[in-house]
Design an enzyme around this catalytic site. Structure first.
Site, PDB file in Angstrom:
ATOM      1  N   GLU A   1     -16.507 -30.194  31.198  1.00  0.00           N
ATOM      2  CA  GLU A   1     -16.464 -31.532  30.599  1.00  0.00           C
ATOM      3  C   GLU A   1     -15.479 -32.382  31.372  1.00  0.00           C
ATOM      4  O   GLU A   1     -14.341 -31.978  31.605  1.00  0.00           O
ATOM      5  CB  GLU A   1     -16.007 -31.499  29.128  1.00  0.00           C
ATOM      6  CG  GLU A   1     -17.016 -31.057  28.120  1.00  0.00           C
ATOM      7  CD  GLU A   1     -16.493 -31.208  26.685  1.00  0.00           C
ATOM      8  OE1 GLU A   1     -15.453 -31.882  26.502  1.00  0.00           O
ATOM      9  OE2 GLU A   1     -17.107 -30.655  25.773  1.00  0.00           O
TER      10      GLU A   1
ATOM     11  N   GLU B   1     -14.522 -24.412  23.257  1.00  0.00           N
ATOM     12  CA  GLU B   1     -13.168 -24.639  22.742  1.00  0.00           C
ATOM     13  C   GLU B   1     -12.885 -23.891  21.450  1.00  0.00           C
ATOM     14  O   GLU B   1     -12.066 -24.325  20.634  1.00  0.00           O
ATOM     15  CB  GLU B   1     -12.920 -26.148  22.581  1.00  0.00           C
ATOM     16  CG  GLU B   1     -13.020 -26.891  23.902  1.00  0.00           C
ATOM     17  CD  GLU B   1     -12.774 -28.380  23.789  1.00  0.00           C
ATOM     18  OE1 GLU B   1     -12.670 -28.881  22.650  1.00  0.00           O
ATOM     19  OE2 GLU B   1     -12.693 -29.048  24.828  1.00  0.00           O
TER      20      GLU B   1
END
Length: 526
Positions: free
Chosen positions: A429, A334
Site C-alpha cells: 500500500e 495489518e
C-alpha cells in the site's frame, strides 16, 4: 528482540522501530543509490503509524468495528449498519419512556401539602403540622376525608389521561422512526451507488462485455496510463454483512475493472466476502483481459467466524479456478498491527495454507501484509513475500520528500529482512488522500509545523516523484487506491476527514478535478 511464533501478544522487534521513533543513526545522508532523492532529504522525526479499521459482523457480533488503536482506516463495512438507525429510534423511544415514568412518578408521589420539615420546590421549608394529626392519632373529619378521597380520584384520572397520551406518542414516534430509518436506508443504499441503481436493476440490463458501448468508452480514456505495477481494490458494496441486503453489482465491477485495465495488470483484493473475487474474475473474462491477474485476498481479524469464512471461500476459489487467474494469496492485512493475532497464530495459518496448496498441487506464493514497521525476521520467515504498507502521508512527510522517505524507510526496515534470500519485497500500500486536512505524524500538528497536506496538488506531486521512478527502477508496489470508498466517511474525525478520499477517482470512475496521472514518458508496466 525478535519475536518468535507462540508469543501470546504481538511483540515489536528492535529491528522494526515504530515509524514515529525512527531516526537514522548518525547524520542524515542521502542514499547514493536512492533514485527518489530529487529534493530535500531533511529528516523529520515526527513519524506516526496510521489508523484502520473494520466492520461488525451480524452473525457473531465481533468483526472489528470497535475503534482500533491509533489506526487510520477500516477495510471492511459498507456503511453504518441499518441497526444503527433502528438504535436511534429505540434511543428516542427510551428517552420518551423515561419521561413518562418520571412524569407518572411525580404525579403519583406528589403530596398536596408540604410535609413536616420538608422543602417545597422553591427550596423553602413547609410548616410543621399539629402533633398527632398527620400520623393518624387524631381523627380526621368526615368532610376532610371525602375531600381527600376526591382529590385522589381526580389525581388518578389525570395520571391515566397523561399516560394514554404519552404512550400513544411513544408508539407513534417509534413507528415513525422505523419508517423513516427504512426510507433513509433505502435511499442511501441507492443514491450513493455509482449508477444510482440497485444491483438487481443494474444487472438486469445484461452482462456487460468488451463490446458494450459504455465499456468501449471506459476503456478508451486518454487521461489514464498503465504506470502502476498493481492497485488495491475493494468493489463497491462488498462488505459483509451489509451486502446481504445491498449486494454488489456485477456490471459495476465490470466497469471498474475496465477502468483499472488501463492503469495496471495486477489487482489486489482484501477479502472474499460477497462474491467479490468471482465478480472480478468474471469481469476480467468478459473484457478479454488475458494479461490481468488477481492477488487473492483473505481478510483476518480476531473473529474466528470471519476467518473461517474467508479461508473456506479461498479454498473453494482455488478448487474451482486453480492457480491460473492468480499471482498469489495475501492472507490478512495489518492484523498484527491491530493486535488481533499473534505472530504465532498468523504464522500457523500461513503454513497450513501453504501445506494445503501443496496437497492441491497449486503453486502460488502465500503472504501477508502489514505496516512497514511491523515486519521483523520472525514474520518474514513465515511468508513467501514481505509485503509492507508504507504511507508517507501518515508519517507527516511533505510531497517533496515523501518519495525519498518511502524508499529509504522500505530499504532500511523491510527489504533488509530478505538479504541473502530469494524472497521478494513489495510495497503493498502506498498513496495519498485528495482532501481532508493535514497530518504531522502526531495526533495533532504542533504550532508552526508544516505536515503532509491532503490535497490534489500534493497527490500529483507525490505521484510525479514516486510512480515513474519506481517504474524505472523496478520497484513493485500497489497504489492505494483508484476509487473513493464512501462508507469510510464514518471513520472521519474533525480536521482529519480523509478516510474516504484516497481514490484518484470518485465513486463514478471520474478522475477527480485536477488529478493528473503521469505518463512516465510513455513507459508502461509490462
Amino acid at each position: 528482540q525478535a519475536p518468535t511464533p507462540g508469543h501470546l501478544t504481538p511483540q515489536r522487534s528492535r529491528n522494526s522501530v515504530p515509524m514515529y521513533d525512527y531516526i537514522p543513526d548518525g547524520p542524515r545522508t542521502p542514499y547514493s543509490d536512492n533514485p527518489y532523492n530529487r529534493f530535500s532529504t531533511a529528516w523529520d522525526p515526527r513519524v506516526s503509524r496510521a489508523d484502520i479499521d473494520p466492520n461488525s459482523i451480524e452473525d457473531d457480533g465481533d468483526d472489528g468495528m470497535a475503534e482500533p488503536p491509533q489506526r487510520r482506516r477500516s477495510m471492511l463495512g459498507l456503511r453504518a449498519p441499518p441497526d444503527q438507525a433502528r438504535t436511534a429510534s429505540a434511543t428516542a423511544g427510551g428517552a420518551i419512556s423515561g419521561g413518562v415514568l418520571s412524569t407518572l412518578g411525580g404525579l403519583v408521589g406528589r403530596s398536596n401539602v408540604v410535609g413536616k420539615g420538608s422543602r417545597d420546590p422553591s427550596g423553602q421549608y413547609g410548616p410543621v403540622g399539629q402533633p398527632g394529626f398527620e400520623d393518624g392519632r387524631v381523627e380526621k373529619s368526615e368532610w376532610l376525608s371525602r375531600q381527600t378521597s376526591g382529590r385522589k380520584k381526580f389525581r388518578w384520572i389525570v395520571v391515566a389521561l397523561v399516560a394514554v397520551i404519552l404512550i400513544g406518542a411513544i408508539v407513534g414516534g417509534i413507528i415513525g422512526g422505523i419508517k423513516a430509518s427504512r426510507n433513509r436506508s433505502s435511499s442511501s443504499s441507492n443514491s450513493d451507488r455509482p449508477t444510482g441503481e440497485t444491483a438487481a436493476d443494474d444487472d438486469s440490463k445484461g452482462d456487460l462485455d468488451k463490446d458494450s458501448p459504455e465499456i468501449k468508452k471506459l476503456m478508451n480514456n486518454p487521461a489514464l496510463h498503465k504506470v502502476f505495477p498493481g492497485v488495491d481494490y475493494t468493489p463497491y458494496a462488498s462488505q459483509y454483512p451489509e451486502c446481504l441486503k445491498w449486494p454488489p453489482s456485477q456490471n459495476n465491477v465490470t466497469r471498474d475493472v475496465a477502468v483499472l485495465s488501463q492503469l495496471t495488470n495486477q489487482i489486489r483484493l482484501y477479502g472474499t466476502d460477497c462474491n467479490q473475487t468471482e465478480m472480478v474474475l468474471h469481469a476480467i473474462d468478459r473484457l478479454g483481459l488475458t494479461d490481468t491477474k488477481v492477488w487473492l485476498g483473505v481478510w483476518l481479524d480476531k473473529n474466528a467466524t470471519t476467518n473461517a469464512r474467508g479461508l473456506a471461500a479461498m479454498n473453494e476459489l482455488l478448487s474451482k479456478h486453480g492457480a491460473d487467474p492468480f499471482l498469489g494469496i495475501i492472507i490478512g492485512n495489518e492484523v498484527l498491527y491491530r493486535e488481533q493475532m499473534t505472530e504465532g497464530e498468523l504464522g500457523k495459518i500461513l503454513t497450513d495454507t501453504r501445506r494445503n496448496l501443496t496437497s492441491m498441487k497449486i503453486d502460488l506464493p502465500v503472504a501477508t501484509s502489514d505496516l512497514g514497521d511491523n515486519w521483523n525476521a520472525a514474520l518474514a520467515a513465515d511468508t513467501d513475500i514481505v509485503m509492507s504498507n508504507i504511507h508517507p502521508f501518515f508519517a507527516g512527510k511533505t510531497p517533496d520528500i515523501a518519495a525519498d522517505w518511502t524508499w529509504t524507510f522500505w530499504k532500511t526496515h523491510d527489504t533488509v529482512l530478505t538479504t541473502d534470500t530469494d524472497k521478494k519485497n513489495i510495497i503493498s500500500e502506498v498513496g495519498w488522500p485528495s482532501e481532508g486536512g493535514m497530518n504531522c505524524g502526531t495526533p495533532t500538528c504542533p504550532k508552526g509545523v508544516k505536515g503532509a497536506v491532503a490535497g490534489v496538488d500534493e497527490m500529483n506531486h507525490f505521484m510525479d516523484n514516486f510512480v515513474c521512478q519506481s517504474l524505472a527502477n523496478g520497484t513493485d508496489f500497489f497504489w492505494f487506491e483508484m476509487f473513493d470508498e464512501p462508507w469510510k466517511e464514518q471513520l472521519n474525525r474533525p480536521g482529519r476527514e480523509w478516510e474516504d478520499k484516497w481514490g484518484l477517482m470518485d465513486i463514478g470512475r471520474n478522475l477527480k478535478p485536477g488529478v493528473k496521472i503521469p505518463d512516465c514518458g510513455g513507459k508502461t508496466v509490462s
